[in-house]
Scaffold this motif. Structure first.
Motif, PDB file in Angstrom:
ATOM      1  N   ILE A   6       0.879  -1.176   0.000  1.00  0.00           N
ATOM      2  CA  ILE A   6       0.000   0.000   0.000  1.00  0.00           C
ATOM      3  C   ILE A   6       0.918   1.229   0.000  1.00  0.00           C
ATOM      4  CG2 ILE A   6      -1.974  -1.080   1.172  1.00  0.00           C
ATOM      5  CD1 ILE A   6      -1.120   0.325   3.743  1.00  0.00           C
ATOM      6  N   SER A   9       3.728   2.689   3.071  1.00  0.00           N
ATOM      7  CA  SER A   9       3.825   1.716   4.161  1.00  0.00           C
ATOM      8  C   SER A   9       5.276   1.522   4.582  1.00  0.00           C
ATOM      9  CB  SER A   9       3.240   0.372   3.723  1.00  0.00           C
ATOM     10  OG  SER A   9       3.750  -0.657   4.544  1.00  0.00           O
ATOM     11  N   LEU A  10       5.540   1.690   5.873  1.00  0.00           N
ATOM     12  CA  LEU A  10       6.910   1.567   6.375  1.00  0.00           C
ATOM     13  C   LEU A  10       7.358   0.107   6.399  1.00  0.00           C
ATOM     14  CD1 LEU A  10       6.787   4.197   9.259  1.00  0.00           C
ATOM     15  CD2 LEU A  10       7.102   4.508   6.799  1.00  0.00           C
ATOM     16  N   ASN A  11       6.429  -0.798   6.693  1.00  0.00           N
ATOM     17  CA  ASN A  11       6.795  -2.219   6.681  1.00  0.00           C
ATOM     18  C   ASN A  11       7.082  -2.696   5.262  1.00  0.00           C
ATOM     19  OD1 ASN A  11       6.594  -2.855   9.535  1.00  0.00           O
ATOM     20  ND2 ASN A  11       4.418  -2.391   9.292  1.00  0.00           N
ATOM     21  N   ARG A  14      10.703  -1.751   4.300  1.00  0.00           N
ATOM     22  CA  ARG A  14      11.698  -2.705   4.795  1.00  0.00           C
ATOM     23  C   ARG A  14      12.036  -3.733   3.700  1.00  0.00           C
ATOM     24  NH1 ARG A  14       9.046  -4.372  10.654  1.00  0.00           N
ATOM     25  NH2 ARG A  14      10.214  -2.863  11.917  1.00  0.00           N
ATOM     26  N   PRO A  33      -5.762   0.771   0.227  1.00  0.00           N
ATOM     27  CA  PRO A  33      -5.793   0.497   1.667  1.00  0.00           C
ATOM     28  C   PRO A  33      -7.202   0.236   2.203  1.00  0.00           C
ATOM     29  CG  PRO A  33      -4.455   2.439   1.203  1.00  0.00           C
ATOM     30  CD  PRO A  33      -5.108   2.052  -0.099  1.00  0.00           C
ATOM     31  N   ARG A  36      -9.033  -4.647   1.167  1.00  0.00           N
ATOM     32  CA  ARG A  36      -7.989  -5.657   1.356  1.00  0.00           C
ATOM     33  C   ARG A  36      -8.392  -7.026   0.809  1.00  0.00           C
ATOM     34  NH1 ARG A  36      -3.774  -3.526   4.479  1.00  0.00           N
ATOM     35  NH2 ARG A  36      -4.271  -1.347   4.760  1.00  0.00           N
ATOM     36  N   GLU A  46      -4.877  -9.476   6.465  1.00  0.00           N
ATOM     37  CA  GLU A  46      -5.130  -8.223   5.733  1.00  0.00           C
ATOM     38  C   GLU A  46      -3.933  -7.283   5.625  1.00  0.00           C
ATOM     39  OE1 GLU A  46      -8.595  -6.288   7.316  1.00  0.00           O
ATOM     40  OE2 GLU A  46      -9.842  -7.638   6.108  1.00  0.00           O
ATOM     41  N   LEU A  47      -2.853  -7.602   6.329  1.00  0.00           N
ATOM     42  CA  LEU A  47      -1.756  -6.623   6.381  1.00  0.00           C
ATOM     43  C   LEU A  47      -0.754  -6.826   5.245  1.00  0.00           C
ATOM     44  CD1 LEU A  47      -1.077  -6.629  10.234  1.00  0.00           C
ATOM     45  CD2 LEU A  47      -2.537  -5.083   8.925  1.00  0.00           C
ATOM     46  N   VAL A  48      -0.179  -5.709   4.803  1.00  0.00           N
ATOM     47  CA  VAL A  48       0.911  -5.764   3.836  1.00  0.00           C
ATOM     48  C   VAL A  48       2.200  -5.407   4.581  1.00  0.00           C
ATOM     49  CG1 VAL A  48      -0.542  -5.159   1.877  1.00  0.00           C
ATOM     50  CG2 VAL A  48       0.602  -3.333   3.142  1.00  0.00           C
ATOM     51  N   PRO A  49       3.352  -5.811   4.093  1.00  0.00           N
ATOM     52  CA  PRO A  49       3.625  -6.474   2.821  1.00  0.00           C
ATOM     53  C   PRO A  49       3.266  -7.966   2.824  1.00  0.00           C
ATOM     54  CG  PRO A  49       5.648  -6.235   4.096  1.00  0.00           C
ATOM     55  CD  PRO A  49       4.584  -5.520   4.868  1.00  0.00           C
ATOM     56  N   ASP A  61       4.350 -10.630   7.085  1.00  0.00           N
ATOM     57  CA  ASP A  61       5.046 -10.154   8.276  1.00  0.00           C
ATOM     58  C   ASP A  61       6.495  -9.833   7.876  1.00  0.00           C
ATOM     59  OD1 ASP A  61       5.283  -9.320  10.864  1.00  0.00           O
ATOM     60  OD2 ASP A  61       5.815 -11.282  11.666  1.00  0.00           O
ATOM     61  N   SER A  62       6.836  -8.533   7.893  1.00  0.00           N
ATOM     62  CA  SER A  62       8.093  -8.095   7.269  1.00  0.00           C
ATOM     63  C   SER A  62       9.359  -8.815   7.771  1.00  0.00           C
ATOM     64  CB  SER A  62       8.234  -6.573   7.351  1.00  0.00           C
ATOM     65  OG  SER A  62       8.089  -6.107   8.663  1.00  0.00           O
ATOM     66  N   PRO A  63       9.522  -9.076   9.101  1.00  0.00           N
ATOM     67  CA  PRO A  63      10.736  -9.800   9.502  1.00  0.00           C
ATOM     68  C   PRO A  63      10.781 -11.218   8.922  1.00  0.00           C
ATOM     69  CG  PRO A  63       9.711  -8.755  11.403  1.00  0.00           C
ATOM     70  CD  PRO A  63       8.733  -8.646  10.278  1.00  0.00           C
TER      71      PRO A  63
END
Ligand SMILES: N[C@@H](CCC(=O)N[C@@H](CS)C(=O)NCC(=O)O)C(=O)O
Length: 215
Positions: A6, A9-11, A14, A33, A36, A46-49, A61-63
């Motif tokens: 989106i 998005s800061l994630n 990453r 946004p 979803r 529902e969350l990105v990335p 989940d970015s990590p």
């Protein structure tokens, strides 16, 4: 590879930093946004990335996505070889996500209430400002947070800490405004240099969270 994103998005940033560092080609899908549906269909949440690898593996989940990219394409590395140093980096990532990110999230929640508790906001905000001394020390005598080389630590922290140097005038996102309000590089020259250094890096798909206002 395919990455669902989106805007701002800061994630997501990453991951676009890590993909560009590893030179991995990726196709980006910009998701609205407010809708979803597609992200939910692909990943069950529902969350990105959200990353869909060429073999169909879906990772969110970015990590976890960073770890997936490291396993899939170990060179250039985002984690050190040495197991103890790897574990230290994992501890940093966990601390940043579970501890460091909590105050700005709590402030944004508080500010969204009809009658925000200003004392609580100030005390949480001051803890964010105080945390900058720690990053300044992490950058003592080295170019990046975990050594001279760019690493997963820089991917994890940079998108958030970059607000210490400024915020784009068009960025009205509440969470980003909280970061910009309580972070600064006034007494943190190494942090300022590190933000500029990492900001020069390419992002996959040329997606930048924002153009930093000049300081
Ligand atoms: N733990 C997840 C968090 C992902 C996350 O919170 N993504 C945000 C964008 S940065 C999102 O999709 N938020 C929902 C929204 O904005 O409606 C990660 O690190 O990837």
């Amino acid at each position: 590879m395919h990455l669902f994103v989106i805007p701002r998005s800061l994630n997501v940033e990453r991951i676009t930093l890590a993909l560009a560092y590893k030179g991995l080609p990726v196709e980006l899908t910009l998701v609205d946004p407010r809708d979803r549906t597609r992200v939910r269909e692909v990943s069950g949440q529902e969350l990105v990335p959200v990353l869909v690898d060429d073999d169909g593996t879906v990772v969110f989940d970015s990590p976890v996505i960073l770890e997936h990219l490291e396993n899939r394409c170990p060179e250039p590395p985002l984690w050190p070889d040495d197991p103890a140093r790897r574990a230290e980096l994992d501890v940093f990532i966990d601390w940043f996500n579970r501890v460091w990110k909590r105050p700005p999230n709590l402030i944004a929640d508080e500010m969204s209430k009809p009658a925000p508790d200003e004392g609580r906001i100030r005390s949480l905000g001051e803890s964010m400002t105080a945390s900058l001394d720690r990053f300044e020390r992490l950058l003592h005598g080295r170019k990046h947070l975990f050594g001279d080389e760019f690493s997963a630590a820089d991917c994890i922290a940079f998108p958030f800490l970059q607000y210490a140097l400024g915020i784009d005038a068009n960025d009205r996102h509440l969470f980003h405004q909280v970061l910009a309000r309580w972070l600064s590089t006034d007494r943190h020259p190494r942090l300022a240099d590190w933000i500029r250094r990492v900001d020069e890096r390419p992002r996959a798909g040329d997606v930048r969270v924002h153009e930093l206002a000049s300081d």
